[in-house]
Design a protein around this motif. Structure first.
Motif, mmCIF file in Angstrom:
data_model
loop_
_atom_site.group_PDB
_atom_site.id
_atom_site.type_symbol
_atom_site.label_atom_id
_atom_site.label_comp_id
_atom_site.label_asym_id
_atom_site.label_seq_id
_atom_site.Cartn_x
_atom_site.Cartn_y
_atom_site.Cartn_z
ATOM 1 N N LEU A 95 0.834 -1.215 0.000
ATOM 2 C CA LEU A 95 0.000 0.000 0.000
ATOM 3 C C LEU A 95 0.861 1.255 0.000
ATOM 4 N N GLN A 96 0.268 2.362 -0.423
ATOM 5 C CA GLN A 96 0.942 3.646 -0.321
ATOM 6 C C GLN A 96 1.219 3.937 1.149
ATOM 7 N N HIS A 97 2.321 4.662 1.361
ATOM 8 C CA HIS A 97 2.649 5.069 2.724
ATOM 9 C C HIS A 97 1.973 6.420 2.971
ATOM 10 N N LEU A 98 0.860 6.400 3.700
ATOM 11 C CA LEU A 98 0.102 7.637 3.901
ATOM 12 C C LEU A 98 0.401 8.230 5.269
ATOM 13 N N VAL A 99 0.713 9.520 5.270
ATOM 14 C CA VAL A 99 1.079 10.176 6.528
ATOM 15 C C VAL A 99 0.315 11.493 6.691
ATOM 16 N N TRP A 100 0.341 11.999 7.886
ATOM 17 C CA TRP A 100 -0.143 13.363 8.145
ATOM 18 C C TRP A 100 0.894 14.058 9.001
ATOM 19 N N GLU A 101 0.876 15.390 8.933
ATOM 20 C CA GLU A 101 1.873 16.160 9.675
ATOM 21 C C GLU A 101 1.218 16.782 10.892
ATOM 22 N N ASP A 102 1.818 16.509 12.040
ATOM 23 C CA ASP A 102 1.277 17.039 13.285
ATOM 24 C C ASP A 102 1.870 18.426 13.548
ATOM 25 N N GLU A 103 1.046 19.447 13.330
ATOM 26 C CA GLU A 103 1.511 20.836 13.499
ATOM 27 C C GLU A 103 1.988 21.106 14.919
ATOM 28 N N ASP A 104 1.339 20.434 15.868
ATOM 29 C CA ASP A 104 1.686 20.667 17.269
ATOM 30 C C ASP A 104 3.034 20.062 17.633
ATOM 31 N N GLU A 105 3.522 19.188 16.785
ATOM 32 C CA GLU A 105 4.829 18.586 17.071
ATOM 33 C C GLU A 105 5.805 18.917 15.942
ATOM 34 N N TYR A 107 5.408 19.674 12.815
ATOM 35 C CA TYR A 107 5.099 18.969 11.559
ATOM 36 C C TYR A 107 5.686 17.553 11.495
ATOM 37 N N ALA A 108 5.731 16.894 12.632
ATOM 38 C CA ALA A 108 6.234 15.515 12.640
ATOM 39 C C ALA A 108 5.299 14.638 11.801
ATOM 40 N N GLU A 109 5.881 13.794 10.970
ATOM 41 C CA GLU A 109 5.063 12.903 10.126
ATOM 42 C C GLU A 109 4.564 11.711 10.921
ATOM 43 N N LYS A 110 3.286 11.448 10.824
ATOM 44 C CA LYS A 110 2.718 10.285 11.523
ATOM 45 C C LYS A 110 1.936 9.436 10.544
ATOM 46 N N ASN A 111 1.951 8.134 10.765
ATOM 47 C CA ASN A 111 1.237 7.224 9.869
ATOM 48 C C ASN A 111 -0.267 7.408 9.992
ATOM 49 N N SER A 112 -0.929 7.412 8.849
ATOM 50 C CA SER A 112 -2.391 7.522 8.871
ATOM 51 C C SER A 112 -3.045 6.138 8.850
ATOM 52 N N ILE A 113 -2.397 5.203 8.164
ATOM 53 C CA ILE A 113 -3.023 3.886 7.984
ATOM 54 C C ILE A 113 -2.865 3.020 9.224
ATOM 55 N N LYS A 114 -3.980 2.418 9.617
ATOM 56 C CA LYS A 114 -3.923 1.462 10.716
ATOM 57 C C LYS A 114 -4.602 0.181 10.261
ATOM 58 N N LEU A 115 -3.861 -0.921 10.332
ATOM 59 C CA LEU A 115 -4.465 -2.215 10.002
ATOM 60 C C LEU A 115 -5.296 -2.664 11.192
ATOM 61 N N VAL A 116 -6.537 -3.056 10.936
ATOM 62 C CA VAL A 116 -7.408 -3.468 12.036
ATOM 63 C C VAL A 116 -8.048 -4.822 11.745
ATOM 64 N N SER A 117 -8.310 -5.547 12.805
ATOM 65 C CA SER A 117 -9.020 -6.825 12.658
ATOM 66 C C SER A 117 -10.504 -6.512 12.450
ATOM 67 N N ARG A 118 -11.253 -7.524 12.045
ATOM 68 C CA ARG A 118 -12.672 -7.316 11.818
ATOM 69 C C ARG A 118 -13.371 -6.890 13.109
ATOM 70 N N ASP A 119 -12.944 -7.469 14.243
ATOM 71 C CA ASP A 119 -13.548 -7.090 15.524
ATOM 72 C C ASP A 119 -13.292 -5.631 15.864
ATOM 73 N N GLU A 120 -12.042 -5.205 15.641
ATOM 74 C CA GLU A 120 -11.709 -3.807 15.911
ATOM 75 C C GLU A 120 -12.516 -2.875 15.007
ATOM 76 N N LEU A 121 -12.629 -3.282 13.734
ATOM 77 C CA LEU A 121 -13.364 -2.464 12.772
ATOM 78 C C LEU A 121 -14.838 -2.345 13.195
ATOM 79 N N ALA A 122 -15.379 -3.455 13.648
ATOM 80 C CA ALA A 122 -16.776 -3.458 14.087
ATOM 81 C C ALA A 122 -16.989 -2.449 15.215
ATOM 82 N N LYS A 123 -16.036 -2.402 16.128
ATOM 83 C CA LYS A 123 -16.145 -1.460 17.254
ATOM 84 C C LYS A 123 -16.041 -0.020 16.768
ATOM 85 N N ILE A 124 -15.108 0.224 15.828
ATOM 86 C CA ILE A 124 -14.936 1.585 15.287
ATOM 87 C C ILE A 124 -16.212 2.025 14.555
ATOM 88 N N LEU A 125 -16.794 1.111 13.791
ATOM 89 C CA LEU A 125 -18.043 1.427 13.084
ATOM 90 C C LEU A 125 -19.133 1.803 14.085
#
Lengths: 134, 102, 110
Positions: A95-105, A107-125
Motif C-alpha cells: 500500500l501507499q505510505h500515507l502520513v499526516w503532519e502534526d503541526e503541534d509537534e 510537523y512531525a510525520e505520523k502514519n495515517s493507515i492502521k491495520l485493524v481486525s474485523r472485531d476492531e473495525l466493528a467497534k470503530i463502526l
C-alpha cells in the motif's frame, strides 16, 4: 454545531466502477466541514490504496496520488481491514505510505493507515455518528 | 467449437470467474480484464481454483488492466499469460466465439 | 469557451478554467489576470507555482484551507493566512489562483 463522527466505508476496487473516485471526492469536500472524519477500506476497497498504479494504458485518470493529500485535509484516521488484505495476498508494503503532519509537534510525520481486525473495525463502526458507504 | 471466456468482475465481488471456469470446456481460454484481473494474483483466495482450472484451459490477463491496478507481474500466477490490447484482439479472432461473463 | 493568447486559442470551461492543463503557459495566466483587472507580481507567481506543484503531486487543486496551511509551511506564516492570500486573489485564493495556474476548479469549492 457539535462535531460528529463521520466515517466513509470503501468496499469497491478503484477503476471498474466509479465508487472509489466518487468517495474520494466526497471525503475531500466533507473535510471542509471540520467534522471528525475517518475512512475505512475493506473488501475490494483495499485495492484503492495499492501503490504503483499506472493508468496510461487504460486511458483513465490515475487518482491514487490524491490519497496522499488526505493528511493535508486533516483526514488522519485510515483503517484498513486485515482480513481483506490477507485474502488478496496484500501486505502493508503493497500500500501507499500515507502520513499526516502534526503541526503541534513541529510537523512531525505520523502514519495515517492502521491495520485493524474485523472485531476492531466493528467497534470503530459502532462508535460513528454517520456512516457513508461507497 | 473453441470459446474465449471474458471475465471482467473481481472474483471477490461476483462469481463470474467461478462460472467461467465451470463452463470452460477443452480448447477454451479465459481472459481476465478490468476488475477481473484481480483473479490472476497468486496466493490469494481464488488462486488455487485458477491453478486447477489451468490444467484444462489457457489463462490470459490484460496487461493494461494489471498495470492500472498496481499489480506487479511478479504477483501473477505462473502460467497465466500477459497480453496487451493487440493480444486481446488477436485472441478474439483466434476463438470461434466469445462469452462475456458480465 | 476559449481564450486567445498570442494568436493561439485555448479551450476553457464556462467559468474560464483551462480545459487541458498541459497547454498552460505564463502568457495564458497573464491574459486571464488582465481580463480580471489584476496584475501578476512575484507574490502571485509564488502561489501559482505552488498550486501547479501541488497538482502535479496529488492530482487535485487544494481547498483554500489546505492551501493556506501549506503556503504557511512553505513560504512562512506571514504568507500562510487568508488575509494575505485574499489580498493577492480577491476572487478567492483557491478559485482565482487555480484558474491562473491552469488547474481545474478546486474540489468542494462552490
Amino acid at each position: 454545531m457539535a462535531t460528529k463522527k463521520f466515517m466513509y466505508v470503501n468496499r469497491k476496487a478503484p477503476y471498474g466502477t466509479v465508487y472509489a473516485l466518487e468517495s474520494l471526492e466526497v471525503v475531500l469536500i466533507g473535510a471542509a466541514f471540520e467534522q471528525d472524519v475517518s475512512v475505512a477500506f475493506m473488501d475490494d476497497g483495499v485495492y484503492q490504496l495499492v501503490k504503483g498504479q499506472k493508468t496510461d494504458g487504460i486511458g483513465m485518470k490515475n487518482f491514487s496520488p490524491t490519497y496522499a493529500a488526505l493528511g493535508d485535509y486533516e483526514v488522519t484516521k485510515i483503517y484498513v481491514d486485515k482480513d481483506s488484505m490477507k485474502e488478496r495476498n496484500l501486505s502493508l508494503d503493497d500500500l501507499q505510505h500515507l502520513v499526516w503532519e502534526d503541526e503541534d509537534e513541529d510537523y512531525a510525520e505520523k502514519n495515517s493507515i492502521k491495520l485493524v481486525s474485523r472485531d476492531e473495525l466493528a467497534k470503530i463502526l459502532d462508535e460513528q455518528d454517520v456512516l457513508l458507504n461507497f | 467449437m473453441s470459446m474465449l471466456h471474458l471475465v471482467n468482475k473481481s472474483p471477490f465481488e461476483k462469481n463470474s470467474l467461478k462460472v467461467a471456469i465451470s463452463c470452460a470446456l477443452n480448447k477454451s481460454a479465459i481472459l481476465m480484464i478490468e476488475d477481473g484481473v484481480y483473479g490472476a494474483v497468486s496466493d490469494a483466495k481464488h488462486s488455487d481454483m485458477v491453478k486447477t482450472a489451468m490444467n484444462k484451459s489457457d489463462f490470459y490477463v490484460l496487461k493494461e488492466d494489471t498495470q492500472a491496478r498496481g499489480i506487479d507481474e511478479s504477483k501473477i500466477i505462473d502460467g497465466i499469460q500477459l497480453v496487451d490490447y493487440a493480444g486481446f484482439v488477436e485472441l478474439s479472432t483466434k476463438y470461434d466465439k466469445i462469452q462475456s461473463w458480465v | 469557451m476559449a481564450i486567445e493568447v498570442n494568436g493561439t486559442s485555448y479551450e476553457t470551461d464556462e467559468e474560464g478554467y483551462l480545459t487541458d492543463l498541459s497547454q498552460w503557459n505564463k502568457d495564458i495566466a497573464n491574459k486571464m489576470a488582465e481580463a480580471e483587472d489584476a496584475e501578476l507580481t512575484s507574490n502571485h507567481w509564488e502561489v501559482i507555482s505552488f498550486l501547479r506543484e501541488y497538482y502535479e503531486e496529488y492530482q487535485i487543486a487544494p481547498a483554500v484551507r489546505v492551501l493556506t496551511k501549506a503556503i504557511g509551511k512553505k513560504l512562512g506564516k506571514d504568507k500562510g493566512n487568508s488575509k494575505y492570500l485574499y489580498e493577492l486573489f480577491p476572487y478567492g485564493p483557491a478559485k482565482q489562483a487555480c484558474k491562473y495556474a491552469g488547474l481545474p476548479k478546486p474540489t468542494g469549492c462552490v
